[in-house]
Design an enzyme around this catalytic site. Sequence first.
Site, PDB file in Angstrom:
ATOM      1  N   ASN A   1     -67.548  51.172  18.538  1.00  0.00           N
ATOM      2  CA  ASN A   1     -66.211  51.103  17.961  1.00  0.00           C
ATOM      3  C   ASN A   1     -66.302  51.639  16.534  1.00  0.00           C
ATOM      4  OD1 ASN A   1     -63.646  50.469  17.208  1.00  0.00           O
ATOM      5  ND2 ASN A   1     -63.699  48.390  18.040  1.00  0.00           N
TER       6      ASN A   1
ATOM      7  N   SER B   1     -63.387  48.121  27.550  1.00  0.00           N
ATOM      8  CA  SER B   1     -63.144  47.149  26.479  1.00  0.00           C
ATOM      9  C   SER B   1     -61.710  46.658  26.578  1.00  0.00           C
ATOM     10  CB  SER B   1     -63.356  47.800  25.109  1.00  0.00           C
ATOM     11  OG  SER B   1     -62.827  46.959  24.102  1.00  0.00           O
TER      12      SER B   1
ATOM     13  N   GLN C   1     -56.185  47.508  18.950  1.00  0.00           N
ATOM     14  CA  GLN C   1     -56.926  46.769  17.917  1.00  0.00           C
ATOM     15  C   GLN C   1     -56.429  47.122  16.519  1.00  0.00           C
ATOM     16  OE1 GLN C   1     -61.301  46.180  18.142  1.00  0.00           O
ATOM     17  NE2 GLN C   1     -61.345  47.001  16.073  1.00  0.00           N
TER      18      GLN C   1
ATOM     19  N   TYR D   1     -61.835  55.456  19.595  1.00  0.00           N
ATOM     20  CA  TYR D   1     -62.529  54.511  20.500  1.00  0.00           C
ATOM     21  C   TYR D   1     -61.575  54.027  21.581  1.00  0.00           C
ATOM     22  CZ  TYR D   1     -64.960  50.087  21.741  1.00  0.00           C
ATOM     23  OH  TYR D   1     -65.571  49.040  22.395  1.00  0.00           O
TER      24      TYR D   1
ATOM     25  N   LYS E   1     -61.744  54.378  25.551  1.00  0.00           N
ATOM     26  CA  LYS E   1     -61.804  53.184  26.421  1.00  0.00           C
ATOM     27  C   LYS E   1     -60.691  53.220  27.465  1.00  0.00           C
ATOM     28  CE  LYS E   1     -65.487  51.356  25.089  1.00  0.00           C
ATOM     29  NZ  LYS E   1     -66.570  51.283  26.060  1.00  0.00           N
TER      30      LYS E   1
ATOM     31  N   VAL F   1     -68.387  39.661  22.865  1.00  0.00           N
ATOM     32  CA  VAL F   1     -69.771  39.399  23.295  1.00  0.00           C
ATOM     33  C   VAL F   1     -70.698  39.613  22.092  1.00  0.00           C
ATOM     34  CG1 VAL F   1     -71.580  40.028  24.948  1.00  0.00           C
ATOM     35  CG2 VAL F   1     -69.176  40.397  25.554  1.00  0.00           C
TER      36      VAL F   1
ATOM     37  N   THR G   1     -73.527  40.899  20.258  1.00  0.00           N
ATOM     38  CA  THR G   1     -74.518  41.966  20.450  1.00  0.00           C
ATOM     39  C   THR G   1     -74.834  42.533  19.053  1.00  0.00           C
ATOM     40  OG1 THR G   1     -72.826  43.678  20.585  1.00  0.00           O
ATOM     41  CG2 THR G   1     -73.450  42.637  22.670  1.00  0.00           C
TER      42      THR G   1
HETATM   43  P1  NAP Z   1     -74.688  47.719  20.985  1.00  0.00           P
HETATM   44  O1  NAP Z   1     -75.064  46.348  20.586  1.00  0.00           O
HETATM   45  O2  NAP Z   1     -74.482  48.728  19.893  1.00  0.00           O
HETATM   46  O3  NAP Z   1     -75.711  48.316  22.026  1.00  0.00           O
HETATM   47  C1  NAP Z   1     -75.464  49.601  22.532  1.00  0.00           C
HETATM   48  C2  NAP Z   1     -76.738  50.371  22.718  1.00  0.00           C
HETATM   49  O4  NAP Z   1     -76.345  51.706  23.146  1.00  0.00           O
HETATM   50  C3  NAP Z   1     -77.531  50.579  21.421  1.00  0.00           C
HETATM   51  O5  NAP Z   1     -78.907  50.517  21.689  1.00  0.00           O
HETATM   52  C4  NAP Z   1     -77.125  51.993  20.977  1.00  0.00           C
HETATM   53  O6  NAP Z   1     -78.102  52.636  20.179  1.00  0.00           O
HETATM   54  C5  NAP Z   1     -77.002  52.689  22.330  1.00  0.00           C
HETATM   55  N1  NAP Z   1     -76.150  53.871  22.292  1.00  0.00           N
HETATM   56  C6  NAP Z   1     -75.029  54.077  21.559  1.00  0.00           C
HETATM   57  N2  NAP Z   1     -74.531  55.307  21.805  1.00  0.00           N
HETATM   58  C7  NAP Z   1     -75.363  55.891  22.712  1.00  0.00           C
HETATM   59  C8  NAP Z   1     -75.370  57.138  23.376  1.00  0.00           C
HETATM   60  N3  NAP Z   1     -74.439  58.065  23.136  1.00  0.00           N
HETATM   61  N4  NAP Z   1     -76.364  57.390  24.264  1.00  0.00           N
HETATM   62  C9  NAP Z   1     -77.310  56.454  24.550  1.00  0.00           C
HETATM   63  N5  NAP Z   1     -77.346  55.248  23.932  1.00  0.00           N
HETATM   64  C10 NAP Z   1     -76.388  54.968  23.041  1.00  0.00           C
HETATM   65  O7  NAP Z   1     -73.283  47.689  21.811  1.00  0.00           O
HETATM   66  P2  NAP Z   1     -72.669  46.557  22.793  1.00  0.00           P
HETATM   67  O8  NAP Z   1     -71.845  45.624  21.980  1.00  0.00           O
HETATM   68  O9  NAP Z   1     -73.720  46.041  23.687  1.00  0.00           O
HETATM   69  O10 NAP Z   1     -71.618  47.464  23.597  1.00  0.00           O
HETATM   70  C11 NAP Z   1     -71.921  48.024  24.855  1.00  0.00           C
HETATM   71  C12 NAP Z   1     -70.619  48.462  25.516  1.00  0.00           C
HETATM   72  O11 NAP Z   1     -69.739  47.331  25.631  1.00  0.00           O
HETATM   73  C13 NAP Z   1     -69.839  49.525  24.728  1.00  0.00           C
HETATM   74  O12 NAP Z   1     -69.251  50.436  25.623  1.00  0.00           O
HETATM   75  C14 NAP Z   1     -68.739  48.715  24.044  1.00  0.00           C
HETATM   76  O13 NAP Z   1     -67.584  49.489  23.817  1.00  0.00           O
HETATM   77  C15 NAP Z   1     -68.467  47.655  25.096  1.00  0.00           C
HETATM   78  N6  NAP Z   1     -67.827  46.447  24.559  1.00  0.00           N
HETATM   79  C16 NAP Z   1     -68.533  45.553  23.808  1.00  0.00           C
HETATM   80  C17 NAP Z   1     -67.879  44.420  23.332  1.00  0.00           C
HETATM   81  C18 NAP Z   1     -68.596  43.360  22.539  1.00  0.00           C
HETATM   82  O14 NAP Z   1     -67.980  42.338  22.229  1.00  0.00           O
HETATM   83  N7  NAP Z   1     -69.860  43.528  22.198  1.00  0.00           N
HETATM   84  C19 NAP Z   1     -66.532  44.214  23.598  1.00  0.00           C
HETATM   85  C20 NAP Z   1     -65.849  45.159  24.357  1.00  0.00           C
HETATM   86  C21 NAP Z   1     -66.517  46.271  24.832  1.00  0.00           C
HETATM   87  P3  NAP Z   1     -77.848  52.659  18.564  1.00  0.00           P
HETATM   88  O15 NAP Z   1     -77.786  51.227  18.128  1.00  0.00           O
HETATM   89  O16 NAP Z   1     -79.006  53.428  18.031  1.00  0.00           O
HETATM   90  O17 NAP Z   1     -76.524  53.370  18.386  1.00  0.00           O
END
Ligand code: NAP
Length: 259
Positions: free
Chosen positions: A95, A142, A149, A155, A159, A188, A190
């Site tokens: 995001n 998302s 948002q 983003y 999405k 979540v 993370t």
């Molecule tokens: P995160 O904690 O940033 O983990 C994502 C992982 O993906 C990181 O290791 C990141 O590496 C890697 N990454 C990012 N861009 C990439 C790319 N182009 N190719 C390969 N790897 C890549 O994120 P997360 O919170 O787990 O989110 C995962 C998914 O859930 C996303 O699609 C996000 O939009 C969705 N989501 C999350 C939440 C939430 O509350 N966490 C809510 C709604 C949706 P780097 O750190 O080096 O960039």
Amino acid sequence: MDLHIQQKVFLISGGAKGIGEAISRCIAEEGAFPVIIDPSEIEGKKLTDEFAAKGIRSLHIAKRLSSPSDAKEAVEVAVKVFGRIDGVVNNAGSNDGVGLENGTPEAFRASVEKNLGHYYDMVHYAFPHLKKSKGCIVNIGSKTAITGQGNTSGYIAAKGGQLSLTREWAVELLKYGIRVNAVIPAEVMTPLYKSWLETFENPNLKLKEIEQRIPFENRMTTAQEIANTVVFLLSGRSSHTTGQHIFVDGGYTHLDRAL
Ligand code: NAP
């Protein structure tokens, strides 16, 4: 319940951290082989070493998916090592806060490309293999695509596109027996979420406010809870489920948050 996915091969973009890491772990726990596509060298190696110690095959492709050739190469490497692909989990994204007021048309386009382009690329290059295996696809979306948002047009557009592509691909791939679904998280914890929380003056207070607004048990969804649903959708146990947008969010998106 045995999910019957032993020795199947699943590609997970962003599979080394956060939600993706939980998905990789869950796949491995079920005796299937995760292919983790993620630039995070240390986390990726730690995971594959951990799986190897338990006798589970896996692969870390240390790559950020930034252009179609990255996805092409990742698919080729996975097929070279494992000889098949049974599913793709499109998960990587961030995001990046490119809004109307604070953004530019160029930054908007870059954000959409960064968050949506590789979802198409991965499926495009994995498609011949998914056809052979009657595999499946899970897109991580998302809730922001549904609720908005503010200050994050790129983003959100990506999405929203992911949810539309879930339906579009479910239709296009019916004839091949390939199922396509989306799992939609809201809140979540993370690494991505933590760094967003840290932008507030009092992150703990902000977290408490958010938790109070989550109807079911007033708590964050765990990455494991997202992963459990994803892996169920990857398995034959969900054999008549396709084209669905499944919210794993403690009721955050659809229930009355004033309750
Ligand atoms: P995160 O904690 O940033 O983990 C994502 C992982 O993906 C990181 O290791 C990141 O590496 C890697 N990454 C990012 N861009 C990439 C790319 N182009 N190719 C390969 N790897 C890549 O994120 P997360 O919170 O787990 O989110 C995962 C998914 O859930 C996303 O699609 C996000 O939009 C969705 N989501 C999350 C939440 C939430 O509350 N966490 C809510 C709604 C949706 P780097 O750190 O080096 O960039």
